[in-house]
Enzyme design. Structure first.
Site, mmCIF file in Angstrom:
data_model
loop_
_atom_site.group_PDB
_atom_site.id
_atom_site.type_symbol
_atom_site.label_atom_id
_atom_site.label_comp_id
_atom_site.label_asym_id
_atom_site.label_seq_id
_atom_site.Cartn_x
_atom_site.Cartn_y
_atom_site.Cartn_z
ATOM 1 N N SER A 70 -5.675 14.256 -14.723
ATOM 2 C CA SER A 70 -5.149 15.195 -13.701
ATOM 3 C C SER A 70 -3.784 15.734 -14.207
ATOM 4 O O SER A 70 -3.522 16.981 -13.920
ATOM 5 C CB SER A 70 -4.654 14.162 -12.474
ATOM 6 N N HIS B 122 -9.455 1.597 -20.544
ATOM 7 C CA HIS B 122 -8.424 2.550 -20.668
ATOM 8 C C HIS B 122 -8.833 3.651 -21.811
ATOM 9 O O HIS B 122 -8.981 3.020 -22.741
ATOM 10 C CB HIS B 122 -7.073 2.132 -20.631
#
Ligand code: HAX
Length: 426
Positions: free
Chosen positions: A233, A310
């Protein structure tokens, strides 16, 4: 002029000069090498983006302007905005000024609600949010002033205007979407004298008799506010921003990336996973053996275990830890929270056995949903919208900094596979 703008006007010129001198002196030095595997592997580990608002060392997690997250969990979202932008925490007068500055910019335009009302009833809340943000683009101060021919040195000021306007309106837009999309009744107008966290709790219209939900909103926004510059993002927004698209375009573009299940939508997926798991066990918190079986069933069916793993972190995410601590304090016996806690005991051990998985630890999305669920926010397709309210702050701060430092358009070079083969002589 707001105290924040005044502060930034004092510090930005020196920072810009320092960066210019740094690049002039050391510009030809190598900071990262790129292997072929990295070019095909999502550029993992390639250092090629500048982000001064925050950093994510793999062994520490989120560090905002040199301050590790655990030192910031008692801060208000407005303090974090000030910190992201200026590198310092605000004093009392500065904080109060920023809160009232943001409150003076409340008010989602009526035409946005009309746009929302025309969307199909079953639209995803993220679609509604991003449609609302991009439809508000006509309000952009940057776009208007750019058309009027503002000088480059004023770009950051116009972007700060957009940033503060968007930050002020996002909770209102999000809460309005929540109430409309899930038939919760009329929209609730924002309070004129509250901080962002309190206002969000208020506008969602969920019960908050002892202020716990307000505390959670503040913690939620703080923990989700920023995560350096390379995540989907932030990076997508930065690229759009670099084309001198205004923040309405840049933010909605980036948040479309947050809406992906490998990124922010993982919080929705994660609670779905937890509830499905509980449903299979009569609505109770399953035993560790049952949990292990469910984890392996997920892995063996080729799906990811949401909320775990992650791209950068190699430890338990400190954002997860902060939210877990909140849950332990406020809802230790809640069965959904207990399941999240128990999953934490089991999943890393299972993921460690899958060689290809580099990080078996929980990320922020593993805990957040259970806390929202406890306070009655049970519509988990809304969870990524909650994430977006917070991440809007970090993305906005990064956009202001990029404008202030005069960063150019982002345009890396791509090659076709044949080009790489030629380069390597194969
Ligand atoms: N469950 C199952 N498999 C996993 C996994 C998990 N939780 N985490 C990684 N893997 C798999 C990957 O899918 C990949 O498999 P393939 O090679 O077959 O494609 C392999 O392990 C190697 O992945 P990695 O190098 O460890 O991780 P990546 O950097 O490629 O991906 C992700 C990082 C976060 C996308 C990944 O760990 C994942 O999909 N996790 C679950 C979804 C999730 O929680 N996303 C939210 C992340 C935090 C965030 O951005 N929040 O907004």
């Amino acid at each position: 002029m707001s105290l924040l703008q005044k502060k930034l006007a004092e510090i930005f010129p020196a920072q810009k000069k320092e960066i210019a001198e740094f690049v002039k002196t050391h510009g030809d030095k190598t900071v990262s090498k790129v292997t072929l595997a990295q070019a095909y592997g999502g550029m993992r580990g390639v250092v090629g983006i500048v982000c001064d608002s925050s950093e994510v060392p793999p062994d520490k997690g989120l560090v905002i302007r040199g301050k590790e997250l655990y030192k910031l969990t008692d801060k208000m979202p407005e303090e974090i905005i000030w910190l992201l932008l200026s590198g310092e925490l605000p004093n009392k007068a500065e904080l109060e000024d920023l809160i009232s500055e943001i409150n003076s910019r409340q008010g989602v335009p009526d035409y946005i609600w009309k746009v929302m009302e025309t969307l199909p009833k079953d639209s995803h809340p993220m679609t509604m949010l991003n449609t609302g943000i991009v439809a508000m683009q006509r309000e952009s101060v940057f776009a208007k002033r750019y058309d009027e021919g503002m000088g480059k040195e004023e770009y950051w000021i116009a972007t700060l205007e957009d940033a503060l306007n968007i930050i002020a309106k996002l909770p209102e837009l999000a809460a309005g979407i929540y109430r409309m999309r899930f038939d919760k009744g009329d929209r609730i107008a924002p309070l004129k004298d509250a901080d962002l966290g309190k206002n969000l709790a208020h506008m969602l219209g969920l019960p908050d008799p002892n202020g716990e939900l307000t505390s959670l909103m503040r913690l939620y926004i703080t923990t989700h506010s920023d995560h350096e510059g390379g995540n989907v993002s932030a990076f997508a927004s930065a690229i759009i921003n670099s084309a001198l698209s205004d923040l309405y375009y840049a933010l909605s573009g980036g948040l479309n990336g947050l809406a992906g299940p490998l990124h922010g939508l993982a919080n929705q997926e994660c609670l779905g996973w937890i509830l499905e798991l509980m449903e299979q066990h009569g609505g109770k918190t399953p035993t560790e053996e049952e949990l292990t079986k469910f984890t392996w069933d997920t892995l063996n069916s080729g799906k990811v275990v949401p909320g775990y793993g992650h791209a950068v972190l190699r430890i338990t995410d400190p954002r997860f830890e902060a939210l877990l601590e909140f849950g332990k304090k406020h809802m230790p016996d809640d069965p959904v929270f207990l399941t999240v806690e128990r999953v934490f005991n089991v999943v890393p051990e299972a993921l460690k056995q899958v060689k290809k998985i580099k990080d078996p630890w929980p990320n922020v999305d593993a805990a957040s949903g259970s806390l929202l669920y406890h306070y009655g926010l049970k519509e988990f397709s809304f969870y990524t919208v909650m994430f977006s309210i917070a991440r809007g702050m970090g993305i906005a701060a990064q956009a202001v900094l990029a404008r202030a430092m005069g960063f150019p358009i982002i345009r890396p070079k791509s090659l076709p596979t044949s080009g790489f083969k030629e380069m390597l002589g194969v």
